[in-house]
Design an enzyme around this catalytic site. Structure first.
Site, mmCIF file in Angstrom:
data_model
loop_
_atom_site.group_PDB
_atom_site.id
_atom_site.type_symbol
_atom_site.label_atom_id
_atom_site.label_comp_id
_atom_site.label_asym_id
_atom_site.label_seq_id
_atom_site.Cartn_x
_atom_site.Cartn_y
_atom_site.Cartn_z
ATOM 1 N N LYS A 159 0.994 14.469 1.408
ATOM 2 C CA LYS A 159 -0.280 14.820 0.786
ATOM 3 C C LYS A 159 -0.358 16.321 0.491
ATOM 4 O O LYS A 159 -1.256 16.784 -0.199
ATOM 5 C CB LYS A 159 -1.439 14.378 1.672
ATOM 6 C CG LYS A 159 -1.588 12.842 1.755
ATOM 7 C CD LYS A 159 -2.721 12.451 2.686
ATOM 8 C CE LYS A 159 -2.880 10.954 2.866
ATOM 9 N NZ LYS A 159 -3.628 10.307 1.777
ATOM 10 N N THR A 171 -8.125 6.980 -2.683
ATOM 11 C CA THR A 171 -9.493 6.572 -3.007
ATOM 12 C C THR A 171 -10.429 7.765 -2.812
ATOM 13 O O THR A 171 -11.502 7.814 -3.407
ATOM 14 C CB THR A 171 -9.984 5.408 -2.117
ATOM 15 O OG1 THR A 171 -9.699 5.720 -0.748
ATOM 16 C CG2 THR A 171 -9.297 4.109 -2.504
ATOM 17 N N LYS A 191 -13.934 9.116 -4.926
ATOM 18 C CA LYS A 191 -15.237 9.490 -4.360
ATOM 19 C C LYS A 191 -15.687 10.838 -4.914
ATOM 20 O O LYS A 191 -16.858 11.034 -5.228
ATOM 21 C CB LYS A 191 -15.149 9.588 -2.831
ATOM 22 C CG LYS A 191 -14.811 8.290 -2.131
ATOM 23 C CD LYS A 191 -14.453 8.547 -0.658
ATOM 24 C CE LYS A 191 -13.710 7.373 -0.071
ATOM 25 N NZ LYS A 191 -13.056 7.720 1.211
ATOM 26 N N LYS A 233 -8.533 14.324 3.899
ATOM 27 C CA LYS A 233 -7.735 13.096 3.922
ATOM 28 C C LYS A 233 -6.876 13.177 5.179
ATOM 29 O O LYS A 233 -6.897 14.198 5.862
ATOM 30 C CB LYS A 233 -6.855 12.983 2.671
ATOM 31 C CG LYS A 233 -6.135 14.307 2.337
ATOM 32 C CD LYS A 233 -5.353 14.250 1.049
ATOM 33 C CE LYS A 233 -6.170 14.274 -0.217
ATOM 34 N NZ LYS A 233 -6.289 12.993 -0.878
ATOM 35 N N ARG A 234 -6.119 12.122 5.511
ATOM 36 C CA ARG A 234 -5.215 12.242 6.642
ATOM 37 C C ARG A 234 -4.250 13.402 6.408
ATOM 38 O O ARG A 234 -3.905 13.739 5.282
ATOM 39 C CB ARG A 234 -4.429 10.936 6.826
ATOM 40 C CG ARG A 234 -5.260 9.789 7.366
ATOM 41 C CD ARG A 234 -5.870 10.107 8.720
ATOM 42 N NE ARG A 234 -4.877 10.311 9.738
ATOM 43 C CZ ARG A 234 -4.552 9.424 10.685
ATOM 44 N NH1 ARG A 234 -5.179 8.268 10.751
ATOM 45 N NH2 ARG A 234 -3.634 9.705 11.581
ATOM 46 N N HIS A 240 0.792 -1.235 0.000
ATOM 47 C CA HIS A 240 0.000 0.000 0.000
ATOM 48 C C HIS A 240 0.815 1.270 0.000
ATOM 49 O O HIS A 240 0.246 2.363 -0.034
ATOM 50 C CB HIS A 240 -0.926 0.045 1.213
ATOM 51 C CG HIS A 240 -2.151 -0.778 1.046
ATOM 52 N ND1 HIS A 240 -3.288 -0.308 0.445
ATOM 53 C CD2 HIS A 240 -2.412 -2.055 1.367
ATOM 54 C CE1 HIS A 240 -4.205 -1.256 0.423
ATOM 55 N NE2 HIS A 240 -3.691 -2.340 0.971
HETATM 56 C C1 LIG Z 1 -11.787 7.709 1.515
HETATM 57 C C2 LIG Z 1 -11.336 8.040 2.867
HETATM 58 C C3 LIG Z 1 -9.964 8.190 3.130
HETATM 59 C C4 LIG Z 1 -8.912 8.083 2.053
HETATM 60 O O1 LIG Z 1 -8.755 9.345 1.435
HETATM 61 P P1 LIG Z 1 -7.487 9.676 0.524
HETATM 62 O O2 LIG Z 1 -7.813 11.020 -0.021
HETATM 63 O O3 LIG Z 1 -7.428 8.632 -0.543
HETATM 64 O O4 LIG Z 1 -6.304 9.674 1.398
HETATM 65 C C5 LIG Z 1 -9.574 8.505 4.413
HETATM 66 N N1 LIG Z 1 -10.475 8.657 5.403
HETATM 67 C C6 LIG Z 1 -11.804 8.536 5.183
HETATM 68 C C7 LIG Z 1 -12.740 8.743 6.319
HETATM 69 C C8 LIG Z 1 -12.280 8.213 3.922
HETATM 70 O O5 LIG Z 1 -13.597 8.081 3.726
#
Ligand SMILES: *Cc1c(COP(=O)(O)O)cnc(C)c1O
Length: 825
Positions: free
Chosen positions: A558, A660, A664, A552-553, A364
């Protein structure tokens, strides 16, 4: 299954009303009128669980009677989000329940909102596991998710005075209506002790563990309902308890304290999730947690296997597949070896062949701080028999390396599973698996050509790519009812189980009527989010501004810093050109920082300081607004995605394995500003360059610049006064009145390198101008509403590839070789 058993096939409105009323009465001693939302929610959850039990049982009867191959998705994290709405949607009960609740005079939205959001994962990796389970059930693949029932999930984040504060997340406080505790499948897991060998009657030596401590693993099963199918798979989460007989013995000896200690030792195991994402803490408890759920899972799987196939383990790979979600479950390789050899007396060679055919590993990340390595002294003390096995796997592997490459100490040092005082979990997983996959095309290529190149050279056939995906059930059908309805009105509802059908929207992208409808839905979603923001943070945002979202985190790679630096630059520009015309924009951030990640927490404070400055400046006059929403989690993501115009996916190229969140937002009709990183690369391929704003260095350029050693942020500082102004505002008190050294660390990290790191390690300043250009183009593109609508619609229309249904089908066909089942009621 007995075909004559009558099974309920529908749950009527009246039946729901009757059951909920009855449940509220018997469980809570309340009437519908006096019950709290919490109590109504619980009654609903029990009602639905009750209703799906027949399908759940029928699914497992089908596994049994057809003796199918099952995949076990092993993961330390499952970030499931709320269950109720998802189950109700997948069972097509949404409307019936709404009507039933309305007739009972109950606010269904409030009841739904009473459910805790179980945060049993820290970010993308755990959410991926949850999307995969949804797709596995929907497609009818026999599967278990296996993990840990943490009593406390990822911390609840509060923002106080701009700083992140962590609070425990007691998600079990109001009960756990979806689970079924399965005491009959409890397993004993052993830690510590020492290994002895004993001779059996045939004079053969076997290894036995003595003087160990054990913990009882109790499985709690959660139903995973597929969409429009009778298949209900199981998420099995293990909880730790002390073993009674131990307590009793200590108690009899009058050693009450010892008994209490045992209880605590066991409880601590499944007490809390480690909140770090893409980095390792290297804590003993974490290794214990890993072995705990792996040992329990594999023991149980082999027990079930022998009930059917006796001890004919040569066919185990025909019935069982373990998928290792990152290296966290890679002890599975050694634990499977251990049980085969020590419990069932399988020979090493046969056990090894079986193990390699049964395990598969997903990588990952290539972030070096996320590579799990355990100190040998800890590993061997905690898991002495497992350590012996890992040493032997390593000995044989290194002997092969010498055969292949000659006696080259560097080769051994680079590739050995045990080296330099540590056990390297990724290498154990690679050597012990038949498949190694990355999670987006660019990431899988980086694994082959850079990070794992040595392993690719010797095992090219193991390496493959499985680009991540998301489930459109939760991430469109559930979270965005307005857009779902619009899409279904135009192209039917086939997209819910076959996301490729969204391509039927392509001809509508240029259709003025559809564009108007689409933008109306987007605006409605923005109004909903604005209302929520008003309620929760008492800030007014303008639904006609561009909603530009990065959630995101919080991680340096990032590059939330790039986003906030651009905002500071915009602010500076407005201050110097007060009449400047820009499309009003609302910048929204949400992110949890790991509790021990100091820099990340400082960046949160910086974002909040910029928000204070910008939102309260009369010159700005609302043209830009900055907002940090607290406690990012699945439920919040479900509110944000439908309302986004711009999706920020701006990691340093080569660093984000897939992402991911990017998918979304695309699915919900946001336009992406992003680097050529992770799945963004494939989003560009699908959407076409006219529908996405790509900027910044490529991964190859990042690599070349790093290797050249010539990168000098001071040059950028000297030549670009905008960059200079941004950086200066970090240290001259603009952003931290009275505390002007608060952000000096960030300033230093950018220009000089801080704490031994290279200056501007993630190339924020190098990509700054290119990012700024992309943002300027977005500003102009948004002015042309028709053009913007066309772009957004094209994004929805081309997002079909990013369904986790596609991903899971590829895993099933290319790695697991499992087949879907049909469950008839
Ligand atoms: C989808 C999701 C992530 C992943 O987000 P990235 O932008 O791909 O890092 C992290 N936390 C939550 C709550 C999510 O729904």
């Amino acid at each position: 299954m007995d075909n004559t058993t009558p099974l309920p096939v529908g749950l009527t409105k009246d039946e729901i009303k009757r059951r909920v009323t009855e449940m509220v009465r018997t469980v809570f001693r309340k009437t519908i009128e006096t019950a709290s939302s919490q109590q109504i929610y619980n009654a609903l959850a029990y009602t639905i669980k009750d209703y799906l039990s027949d399908r759940w049982i029928a699914t497992h009867d089908q596994y049994e009677s057809q003796d199918v191959k099952v995949v076990y998705y092993l993961s330390m994290e499952f970030l499931m989000g709320r269950f109720l709405g998802n189950a109700v949607l997948n069972l097509s009960l949404d409307e019936t329940i709404r009507e039933a609740m309305e007739e009972l005079g109950v606010d269904y939205n409030l009841a739904e909102d009473a459910e805790a959001d179980p945060g049993l994962g820290s970010g993308g990796l755990g959410r991926l596991a949850a999307c995969f389970l949804d797709s596995l059930s929907t497609l009818g693949y026999p599967a278990y998710g296996c993990g840990i029932r943490y009593h406390y999930g990822i911390f609840e984040q509060h923002i106080e005075n701009g700083y992140q504060i962590e609070k425990p997340d007691n998600w079990l406080k109001f009960g756990d209506p979806w689970s079924v505790r399965r005491d009959e499948y409890a397993m004993e897991v052993r830690f510590g002790g020492k290994v002895n060998s004993v001779k059996d009657e045939q004079g053969v030596y076997h290894f036995v563990l003595e003087d160990y401590h054990s913990v009882l693993a109790i499985p709690y099963d959660y139903p995973v309902v597929g969409y429009n199918t009778n298949v209900v798979n199981t998420l099995r989460l293990w909880d730790a308890e002390a073993i009674d007989r131990f307590d009793l013995q200590s108690f009899n000896e009058g050693n009450y304290e010892r008994a209490v200690e045992e209880q605590n030792l066991a409880r601590r195991l499944s007490e809390v999730l480690y909140p770090a994402d893409n980095t390792v803490a290297g804590k003993e408890l974490r290794l214990r947690q890993q072995y705990f759920f792996i040992s329990a899972t594999i023991q149980r799987v082999l027990m079930r296997f022998t009930e059917k196939h006796k001890e004919d383990f040569s066919v185990l790979p025909d019935y069982v597949q373990f998928q290792l979600n990152d290296t966290h479950p890679s002890l599975a390789v050694a634990e499977l070896m251990r049980i085969l050899m020590d419990t069932y007396y399988v020979s090493w060679d046969q056990a090894w062949e079986i193990t390699r055919k049964t395990c598969a590993y997903t990588n990952h990340t290539i972030m070096s701080e996320a590579l799990e390595k355990w100190p040998i002294e800890l590993f061997s003390r905690l898991l002495p028999r497992i350590y012996m096995i890992v040493e032997e796997i390593n000995r044989r592997f290194c002997a092969n390396l010498i055969d292949w490459f000659g006696n080259d100490p560097n080769k051994i040092r680079n590739m050995a599973i045990v080296a330099d005082g540590q056990v390297r979990m990724a290498y154990l997983a690679i050597v012990g698996s038949h498949s190694v996959n990355g999670v987006a095309a660019i990431h899988s290529n980086i694994l082959k050509t850079q990070e794992l190149r040595d392993f690719y050279d010797i095992y090219p056939e193991k390496f493959n790519n499985k680009t991540n995906g998301i489930t459109q059930r939760r991430w469109l059908a559930k979270c965005n009812p307005g857009l779902s309805r619009l899409i279904t009105q135009n192209i039917g509802d086939g997209w819910i189980s076959n996301l490729d059908e969204l391509t039927k929207l392509k001809p509508l992208a240029g259709d003025a009527g559809f564009q108007t409808d689409f933008m109306r839905v987007k605006r409605e979603n923005k109004v909903l989010l604005s209302n929520y923001i008003k309620q929760t943070s008492d800030l007014s945002v303008d639904p006609d501004s561009i909603f530009d979202i990065q959630v995101k985190r919080l991680h340096e790679y990032k590059r939330q810093l790039l986003n906030i630096f651009h905002i500071i630059d915009l602010y500076n520009t407005i201050k110097m050109n007060p009449y400047m015309e820009i499309v009003p924009r609302t910048f929204i951030f949400a992110a949890k920082a790991s509790a021990s990640y100091h820099r990340a927490k400082l960046i949160i404070k910086l974002i909040n300081s910029v928000a204070d400055l910008v939102n309260n400046d009369k010159t700005v006059n609302g043209r830009i607004r900055v907002l940090f929403m607290e406690n990012y989690r699945v439920t919040l993501a479900e509110q944000l995605c439908p309302a986004a115009d711009v999706s920020e996916q701006i990691s340093t190229a080569g660093k984000e394995a897939s992402g991911t969140g990017n998918m979304k937002f695309m699915l919900n009709g946001a336009v992406t500003v992003g680097t050529l990183d992770g799945a963004n690369v494939e989003m560009l391929e699908e959407a076409g360059e006219d529908n996405i704003f790509i900027f910044g260095m490529t991964a190859a350029e990042v690599l070349a610049l790093t290797q050249s050693g010539t990168y000098s942020p001071w040059n950028l500082y000297n030549m670009d006064y905008n960059i200079r102004f941004v950086l200066t505002s970090l240290i001259n008190g603009t952003l931290a009145p009275g505390e002007h050294d608060l952000f000096r660390e960030i300033y230093d990290a950018m220009l000089n390198g801080y704490g031994g790191a290279r200056p501007d390690e993630y190339y924020v300043l190098q990509d700054f101008q290119s990012y700024k250009n992309a943002q300027f183009k977005i500003n102009n593109a948004y002015k042309d509403t028709a053009r913007w609508a066309e772009m957004a619609i094209n994004n929805v229309a081309t997002s079909g590839k990013f369904s986790s249904d596609r991903t899971i089908r590829q895993y099933a066909e290319e790695i697991w070789r499992i087949k879907p089942i049909q469950v008839k009621l």
